[in-house]
Design a protein around this motif. Structure first.
Motif, PDB file in Angstrom:
ATOM      1  N   HIS A  13      43.394  54.437  44.513  1.00 11.70           N
ATOM      2  CA  HIS A  13      43.827  55.661  44.716  1.00 11.70           C
ATOM      3  C   HIS A  13      44.869  55.895  44.736  1.00 11.70           C
ATOM      4  O   HIS A  13      46.355  54.934  44.970  1.00 11.70           O
ATOM      5  CB  HIS A  13      42.947  54.995  45.884  1.00 11.70           C
ATOM      6  CG  HIS A  13      43.355  55.905  47.203  1.00 11.70           C
ATOM      7  ND1 HIS A  13      44.139  56.785  47.955  1.00 11.70           N
ATOM      8  CD2 HIS A  13      42.212  56.981  46.887  1.00 11.70           C
ATOM      9  CE1 HIS A  13      43.633  57.433  48.158  1.00 11.70           C
ATOM     10  NE2 HIS A  13      43.005  58.411  48.284  1.00 11.70           N
ATOM     11  N   CYS A  43      51.651  50.042  42.541  1.00 19.15           N
ATOM     12  CA  CYS A  43      51.059  49.404  43.360  1.00 19.15           C
ATOM     13  C   CYS A  43      50.855  48.903  44.567  1.00 19.15           C
ATOM     14  O   CYS A  43      51.863  48.209  45.197  1.00 19.15           O
ATOM     15  CB  CYS A  43      50.162  47.972  42.674  1.00 19.15           C
ATOM     16  SG  CYS A  43      48.628  48.054  43.784  1.00 19.15           S
ATOM     17  N   SER A  45      49.337  47.869  47.549  1.00 19.71           N
ATOM     18  CA  SER A  45      48.848  46.818  47.899  1.00 19.71           C
ATOM     19  C   SER A  45      47.231  46.017  47.316  1.00 19.71           C
ATOM     20  O   SER A  45      47.004  46.576  46.682  1.00 19.71           O
ATOM     21  CB  SER A  45      48.073  47.173  49.018  1.00 19.71           C
ATOM     22  OG  SER A  45      47.340  46.173  49.621  1.00 19.71           O
ATOM     23  N   MET A  47      44.802  43.884  48.354  1.00 16.27           N
ATOM     24  CA  MET A  47      44.260  43.875  49.261  1.00 16.27           C
ATOM     25  C   MET A  47      42.582  44.493  49.895  1.00 16.27           C
ATOM     26  O   MET A  47      41.844  44.316  50.363  1.00 16.27           O
ATOM     27  CB  MET A  47      44.236  43.810  51.067  1.00 16.27           C
ATOM     28  CG  MET A  47      45.681  42.725  50.933  1.00 16.27           C
ATOM     29  SD  MET A  47      45.105  41.165  50.665  1.00 16.27           S
ATOM     30  CE  MET A  47      47.007  40.115  49.849  1.00 16.27           C
ATOM     31  N   SER A  48      42.781  45.637  48.875  1.00 18.02           N
ATOM     32  CA  SER A  48      41.913  46.705  48.962  1.00 18.02           C
ATOM     33  C   SER A  48      41.079  47.785  47.861  1.00 18.02           C
ATOM     34  O   SER A  48      42.049  47.050  47.122  1.00 18.02           O
ATOM     35  CB  SER A  48      42.131  48.027  50.002  1.00 18.02           C
ATOM     36  OG  SER A  48      42.969  48.997  48.676  1.00 18.02           O
ATOM     37  N   SER A  49      39.639  47.799  48.325  1.00 14.93           N
ATOM     38  CA  SER A  49      39.458  47.966  46.411  1.00 14.93           C
ATOM     39  C   SER A  49      38.841  49.820  46.585  1.00 14.93           C
ATOM     40  O   SER A  49      38.448  49.439  47.925  1.00 14.93           O
ATOM     41  CB  SER A  49      38.389  47.084  46.496  1.00 14.93           C
ATOM     42  OG  SER A  49      37.797  47.582  45.462  1.00 14.93           O
ATOM     43  N   PRO A  51      42.475  49.786  44.535  1.00 13.75           N
ATOM     44  CA  PRO A  51      44.241  49.397  45.106  1.00 13.75           C
ATOM     45  C   PRO A  51      45.068  50.563  45.928  1.00 13.75           C
ATOM     46  O   PRO A  51      44.954  51.313  44.726  1.00 13.75           O
ATOM     47  CB  PRO A  51      44.745  48.600  44.345  1.00 13.75           C
ATOM     48  CG  PRO A  51      43.709  48.685  43.441  1.00 13.75           C
ATOM     49  CD  PRO A  51      43.187  49.282  43.589  1.00 13.75           C
ATOM     50  N   PRO A  52      45.756  50.850  46.521  1.00 13.25           N
ATOM     51  CA  PRO A  52      46.789  52.356  46.535  1.00 13.25           C
ATOM     52  C   PRO A  52      47.528  52.498  45.488  1.00 13.25           C
ATOM     53  O   PRO A  52      48.394  50.840  45.471  1.00 13.25           O
ATOM     54  CB  PRO A  52      46.609  51.994  47.709  1.00 13.25           C
ATOM     55  CG  PRO A  52      46.537  50.981  49.182  1.00 13.25           C
ATOM     56  CD  PRO A  52      45.504  50.528  47.423  1.00 13.25           C
TER      57      PRO A  52
END
Length: 161
Positions: A13, A43, A45, A47-49, A51-52
């Motif tokens: 993202h 990148c 983080s 931790m999310s999918s 990644p931002p």
């Protein structure tokens, strides 16, 4: 900090150079866009999918990381206590100078220990002097301890706000 080709996710993202949202795209497309704009893809983080990631000018990411480290180190350190010594018979000009010094120390983030050396029956005058000083410095700091009269000195510690 993971940047450019080291990003292993298939989709990311992306946020643009000026904070605009570019949406979710393939990592290859994001890297291509970064190369076209001559910037780095960082990148933020894992931790999310997906990644931002954000586009940041070359070298700017390293500078931001250094600033964050410095801020963290600064927050970790306990404030130093710096001592200012006075006498009960201090002249007005000298008192003003000491007050300005205390202001500078408090604005710098350190605590100030105001100590008045006393002899004989000067305890009341010393206490009065410290009360006026703490009142003058109340906009820059707050009392950590009350005014303590002990033996040959009166003292009060002020912490920065």
């Amino acid at each position: 900090m993971i940047k450019n080709e080291k990003i292993k996710a298939s989709e990311v993202h992306v946020t643009g150079l000026h904070g605009e949202d570019l949406g979710v795209m393939l990592t290859k497309e994001a890297l291509l866009l970064a190369k076209q704009l001559k910037v780095d893809l960082i990148c933020t983080s894992l931790m999310s999918s997906p990644p931002p990631c954000k586009l940041i000018g070359a070298g700017q990411a390293k500078q931001e990381a250094q600033q964050e480290k410095q801020q963290a180190r600064k927050r970790e350190q306990a404030p130093k206590v710096k001592e200012l010594r006075l006498t009960p018979h201090i002249e007005d000009h000298d008192l003003e100078t000491k007050r300005q010094q205390a202001e500078r120390i408090l604005q710098g983030g350190d605590a100030v220990l105001l100590v008045v050396k006393i002899s004989g029956k000067e305890g009341a005058k010393a206490k009065e002097l410290l009360e006026t000083l703490t009142k003058d410095l109340s906009s820059h700091g707050r009392k950590h301890t009350g005014i303590q009269l002990s033996g040959k000195q009166a003292a009060v510690q002020m912490d920065p706000i």
